[in-house]
Design an enzyme around this catalytic site. Structure first.
Site, PDB file in Angstrom:
ATOM      1  N   SER A  62       4.571 -32.057 -10.544  1.00  0.00           N
ATOM      2  CA  SER A  62       3.470 -31.460  -9.785  1.00  0.00           C
ATOM      3  C   SER A  62       3.845 -31.220  -8.325  1.00  0.00           C
ATOM      4  CB  SER A  62       2.237 -32.363  -9.849  1.00  0.00           C
ATOM      5  OG  SER A  62       1.863 -32.597 -11.183  1.00  0.00           O
TER       6      SER A  62
HETATM    7  N1  SAM Z   1       3.156 -36.758 -13.292  1.00  0.00           N
HETATM    8  C1  SAM Z   1       4.283 -35.917 -13.599  1.00  0.00           C
HETATM    9  C2  SAM Z   1       5.383 -36.019 -12.589  1.00  0.00           C
HETATM   10  O1  SAM Z   1       5.246 -36.745 -11.613  1.00  0.00           O
HETATM   11  O2  SAM Z   1       6.420 -35.383 -12.825  1.00  0.00           O
HETATM   12  C3  SAM Z   1       3.903 -34.473 -13.840  1.00  0.00           C
HETATM   13  C4  SAM Z   1       3.246 -34.307 -15.126  1.00  0.00           C
HETATM   14  S1  SAM Z   1       3.250 -32.730 -15.856  1.00  0.00           S
HETATM   15  C5  SAM Z   1       2.269 -31.752 -14.785  1.00  0.00           C
HETATM   16  C6  SAM Z   1       2.151 -33.130 -17.205  1.00  0.00           C
HETATM   17  C7  SAM Z   1       2.772 -34.045 -18.240  1.00  0.00           C
HETATM   18  O3  SAM Z   1       1.754 -34.442 -19.157  1.00  0.00           O
HETATM   19  C8  SAM Z   1       3.851 -33.381 -19.069  1.00  0.00           C
HETATM   20  O4  SAM Z   1       5.039 -34.121 -18.989  1.00  0.00           O
HETATM   21  C9  SAM Z   1       3.295 -33.395 -20.489  1.00  0.00           C
HETATM   22  O5  SAM Z   1       4.267 -33.541 -21.484  1.00  0.00           O
HETATM   23  C10 SAM Z   1       2.379 -34.595 -20.411  1.00  0.00           C
HETATM   24  N2  SAM Z   1       1.342 -34.651 -21.437  1.00  0.00           N
HETATM   25  C11 SAM Z   1       0.562 -33.654 -21.919  1.00  0.00           C
HETATM   26  N3  SAM Z   1      -0.263 -34.127 -22.872  1.00  0.00           N
HETATM   27  C12 SAM Z   1      -0.004 -35.460 -22.988  1.00  0.00           C
HETATM   28  C13 SAM Z   1      -0.530 -36.508 -23.806  1.00  0.00           C
HETATM   29  N4  SAM Z   1      -1.482 -36.292 -24.714  1.00  0.00           N
HETATM   30  N5  SAM Z   1      -0.032 -37.750 -23.647  1.00  0.00           N
HETATM   31  C14 SAM Z   1       0.946 -37.997 -22.744  1.00  0.00           C
HETATM   32  N6  SAM Z   1       1.495 -37.056 -21.950  1.00  0.00           N
HETATM   33  C15 SAM Z   1       1.018 -35.800 -22.068  1.00  0.00           C
END
Ligand code: SAM
Length: 218
Positions: A62
């Site tokens: 992000s």
């Molecule tokens: N917080 C992260 C960072 O610091 O890099 C950025 C996160 S990215 C915007 C969103 C993440 O949510 C992705 O890696 C995606 O795979 C994960 N995600 C989506 N649905 C999910 C779920 N049901 N359970 C766990 N992770 C999930």
């Protein structure tokens, strides 16, 4: 001061403080965590840019401002137990662990979870990386003082509310396309919902994500 350190301080001053992030714990945490250790090698030069960056698997780390804004919205204190849904690169988990005592972070894409686990070993026992569907939370370590979801949910997943402690704060993007960042505060008078900001996130997958059976069945 190294080039990266200089860029990190500029990131904090120009992207966070100038836009109203004023929680000293958040500011100091983001001055400390090396964001350039959490981006792909080919993008290290852009690690402190004012933008999300691709980290593979069609997901992103992000934008720094959003990490700062969401961390501030969690109103963290030392001693807090935090659940993050969406580990991604592991960067936000590292920022959270600079303030809170315990961080459990759940990632649904197994190779990302594994990579983050390796990156975060330096944080020791304070961060646990779990591979799986975070839309159902992580009941084994509940309740949590703060829960943050870093992917856009169609609605607030009921299990996350179940796992929020009294006095706890839940921050998550809700919607499809342009989402609203929502905060739920659990108070003596009940849960208080606030809309904080229009944001744009990758979709939450899993049981309570878009198309998940938990969401469809309400
Ligand atoms: N917080 C992260 C960072 O610091 O890099 C950025 C996160 S990215 C915007 C969103 C993440 O949510 C992705 O890696 C995606 O795979 C994960 N995600 C989506 N649905 C999910 C779920 N049901 N359970 C766990 N992770 C999930």
């Amino acid at each position: 001061m190294s080039d990266f350190e200089q860029r990190r301080h500029l990131m904090v001053d120009r992207q966070l403080v100038a836009r109203g992030v004023d929680d000293v714990r958040v500011i100091e945490a983001m001055r400390r965590v090396h964001r350039h250790d959490f981006v792909p090698a080919s993008l290290v030069d852009r690690a402190y840019d004012d933008t999300p960056l691709p980290i593979g698997h069609d997901v992103t780390i992000s934008q720094p401002y959003i990490v700062g804004f969401m961390t501030q919205a969690l109103e963290l204190h030392p001693g807090d137990r935090v659940l993050e849904v969406g580990t991604g690169s592991g960067y936000a988990a590292a920022v959270l662990a600079e303030i809170a005592d315990q961080v459990v972070t759940v990632e649904s894409i197994a190779p990302l979870a594994e990579q983050a686990r390796e990156r975060l070993t330096a944080c020791g026992d304070r961060i646990e990386v779990v591979s799986g569907d975070g839309s159902v939370g992580h009941p084994a370590r509940a309740p949590y003082d703060a829960i943050v979801v870093t992917a856009a949910a169609p609605d607030i997943p009921p299990p996350l509310l179940d796992q929020l402690d009294h006095g706890g704060r839940l921050v998550l993007p809700v919607g499809d396309g342009v989402e609203q960042l929502v905060r739920v505060r659990r108070t003596d008078e009940g849960d208080v919902h606030e809309r904080l900001l229009a944001v744009c996130f990758v979709p939450l997958t899993g049981r309570y994500g878009h198309g998940g059976d938990g969401h469809r069945s309400g």
